[in-house]
Design a protein around this motif. Structure first.
Motif, PDB file in Angstrom:
ATOM      1  N   ASP A 127      33.780  39.800  10.382  1.00  0.00           N
ATOM      2  CA  ASP A 127      32.963  40.451  11.407  1.00  0.00           C
ATOM      3  C   ASP A 127      31.488  40.340  11.052  1.00  0.00           C
ATOM      4  O   ASP A 127      31.107  40.089   9.899  1.00  0.00           O
ATOM      5  N   ARG A 152      31.882  50.293  11.306  1.00  0.00           N
ATOM      6  CA  ARG A 152      32.550  49.085  10.810  1.00  0.00           C
ATOM      7  C   ARG A 152      32.683  49.162   9.291  1.00  0.00           C
ATOM      8  O   ARG A 152      31.703  49.424   8.590  1.00  0.00           O
ATOM      9  N   SER A 195      35.026  44.496   6.050  1.00  0.00           N
ATOM     10  CA  SER A 195      35.360  43.560   7.132  1.00  0.00           C
ATOM     11  C   SER A 195      34.173  42.710   7.548  1.00  0.00           C
ATOM     12  O   SER A 195      34.313  41.794   8.367  1.00  0.00           O
ATOM     13  N   LEU A 196      32.985  43.008   6.987  1.00  0.00           N
ATOM     14  CA  LEU A 196      31.776  42.287   7.371  1.00  0.00           C
ATOM     15  C   LEU A 196      31.527  41.120   6.423  1.00  0.00           C
ATOM     16  O   LEU A 196      31.765  41.218   5.219  1.00  0.00           O
TER      17      LEU A 196
END
Length: 591
Positions: free
Chosen positions: A340, A413, A417-418
């Motif tokens: 992401d 977030r 996941s980044l």
């Protein structure tokens, strides 16, 4: 592959085939240059036996007067052969050096790429001496010895093969004696290989230790002088350099012992050859010219054989250095499995949900069920005693530290996941230990992905950081070099330069890690004014030692032993008369 297997691959692979394959797969990239070098080596090797072959007609016919033209033909032939050998050796050495330097460039590039990609935890192991040694010594040893070994093995093997062919042509009986004694020399050489491998590995480790001691002596020279640490540092250096001398002497002793032992074996072979040759001469089957040619060829074979036996020591140095180099290249890079990304700029909402963390071998958790929420644009201060987990907590935002359980979120977030690059684009850092590079002020302000910043943008950032007037007073302005570790700047100037760097990045989330704790009152006032400009409109996490600097924070979080024990505005926490009030009163009395 485990770390231990990487460190000592010879344990699992006695023949070191994996190391050989990895070394020469890199060397083989330049196979065209190497193939041409081998051709030149073959040309040089071919000239060597011809000199020995010329001895037979020279003695049997030239000195008898049967061939008067030999008076000018033989000298010219010798000059031509030596000239040809010199040209072939020059080009082969040039091509090998070209290949070695290109391999070294590639190895060091891969090492540096891995260095930049290593997780933050690896740098906390304090192995900087070993890391530096791998770049400066080990990498050079691998490529240097790889081409050196290749040169010796190929060139000397070609010479030995050519000489053996000449010897067989002259007298197969005498040659048989040489071929019987050669394996004995090889077996003797192999007995030294294991010892040389151990010694060379110890030498590599001690070289890294020497680098570390000297580096600490340079970095800590003021402390050494002020606290009279001369004798202690001399003892440290003396111990390490003494150990290094002993290892070098052991390697030299083993290397030196190999030569006389092989010479004894050679002497026995020569004595046997002379004895058989005299018998053949008495029987009329061997002429003086043939014997002289045979001995000339035999004399020329000893040097290449000796160099081939001594190459074992270089091989071991190469393999030990290769172990060190590939240990770094094989290091696991920091995890970047996130897919992401923020399409533009994050709003800046930061949340810690039930975060736990414990460092390896620690007896207790560094963070214990931490839950914190920071709204966009808020300034939140983290306070508490040393070791309470403040720095570990903020280091989870850029993922320098990973939580054992729980989640760290930005705008809802999970940071896991980044993609790392996108995550870190949302963050700026100003810490107590400012890192500046030995380059110009402009390069340091517009560092990294911001290096395309215009001069006007850099000047605006310096102005906002209250540093432009000082920079303009310098002879070269923003193009002035700051020196190694920015030694030409004061502590306050370094801090404001770091603030200018953070301003020009313009990230939505700002981390201030005790940014003013090491400054005097005047410098702190100037830096604090610059920080107020930097903090406007940004989510700011402040790690503070001086509580007077965080009184205006939207929220103050008090931590103790990895847990959040209080949180709220300054006035509210004072009114509670709890842990924060106690810390504040203690600092107030100290001030």
């Amino acid at each position: 592959m485990t770390d231990s297997a990487r460190s000592h691959p010879s344990t699992a692979d006695p023949l070191n085939m994996n190391l050989w394959r990895r070394i020469y797969s890199r060397v083989g990239v330049y196979w065209k240059g190497l193939a041409l070098a081998v051709l030149f080596m073959a040309g040089a090797a071919a000239t060597q036996p011809t000199l020995a072959v010329a001895m037979k007609p020279l003695l049997d016919e030239g000195f008898s007067g049967n061939r008067p033209e030999y008076v000018w033909q033989v000298p010219l032939a010798i000059i031509g052969l030596i000239l040809l050998r010199g040209v072939c050796n020059f080009f082969s050495d040039y091509l090998l050096a070209w290949s070695a330097n290109n391999v070294l460039l590639g190895v060091r590039r891969d090492m540096f790429e891995k260095l930049l990609a290593m997780p933050d935890s690896e740098f906390k192991k304090g192995d900087s001496g070993r890391l530096l040694n791998r770049f400066t010594v080990d990498a050079g040893n691998v490529t240097g010895y790889a081409t050196d070994v290749l040169t010796v093995v190929v060139r000397e093997s070609l010479v030995v093969i050519a000489m053996i062919a000449v010897l067989l042509y002259m007298s197969w009986e005498l040659t048989l004696i040489i071929l019987v004694t050669m394996p004995i020399s090889v077996l003797i050489s192999r007995s030294f290989i294991g010892r040389l491998r151990r010694i060379n590995r110890d030498t590599v480790n001690m070289n890294a230790e020497l680098t570390r001691v000297v580096s600490e002596g340079i970095d800590g020279q003021r402390v050494i002088k002020l606290f009279d640490g001369y004798e202690y540092e001399r003892e440290r250096f003396g111990y390490v350099s003494g150990r290094l001398r002993r290892f070098d002497m052991r390697a030299s002793t083993s290397d030196a012992a190999l030569t006389p032992i092989t010479q004894v074996v050679t002497a026995v072979a020569v004595a046997a050859v002379i004895s058989v040759a005299l018998s053949q001469a008495n029987a009329g089957t061997l002429t003086v010219g043939s014997f002289a040619a045979f001995m000339a060829a035999l004399a020329q074979i000893f040097d290449p054989v000796k160099r081939l036996t001594k190459v074992a020591g270089r091989m071991q140095k190469m393999l030990v250095s290769a172990e060190s180099v590939f240990t770094l290249i094989d290091q696991v890079s920091e995890t970047d499995a996130g897919k992401d990304s923020f399409p533009d700029r994050a709003q800046g909402r930061v949340e810690y949900r039930n975060v736990f963390h414990r460092f390896p071998d620690a007896q207790a958790n560094t963070l214990d069920d931490v839950c914190i929420t920071v709204e966009p644009g808020q300034t939140v201060a983290l306070v508490g005693r040393s070791g309470s987990g403040k720095t570990t907590l903020v280091n989870m935002l850029p993922r320098f530290v990973e939580p054992d359980s729980g989640q760290v979120l930005i705008d809802g977030r999970n940071v896991q996941s980044l993609a790392l690059r996108n995550l870190r684009e949302q963050l700026s850092l100003v810490s107590q230990d400012v890192v500046l590079f030995d380059d110009t002020i402009a390069v340091n302000v517009g560092y990294g992905a911001l290096h395309d910043a215009s001069e006007d943008e850099i000047r605006d950032a310096l102005k906002a950081a209250n540093l432009l007037q000082f920079v303009d007073s310098l002879p070269q302005g923003i193009h002035t070099h700051v020196g190694e570790n920015a030694t030409r700047l004061s502590g306050g100037q370094r801090q404001r330069l770091a603030i200018a760097r953070a301003l020009i990045k313009n990230a939505p989330i700002l981390i201030l890690d005790e940014a003013t704790s090491a400054l005097d009152n005047e410098s702190e006032r100037q830096v604090q004014a610059s920080l107020e400009v930097l903090m406007k409109g940004r989510t700011t996490l402040v790690i503070a030692h001086r509580l007077s600097t965080v009184q205006n924070a939207d929220k103050i979080i008090v931590m103790d032993h990895g847990r959040v024990i209080e949180q709220g505005p300054h006035a509210e926490l004072l009114a509670r008369d709890g842990a924060y009030a106690a810390l504040y009163q203690m600092q107030f009395r100290e001030d």
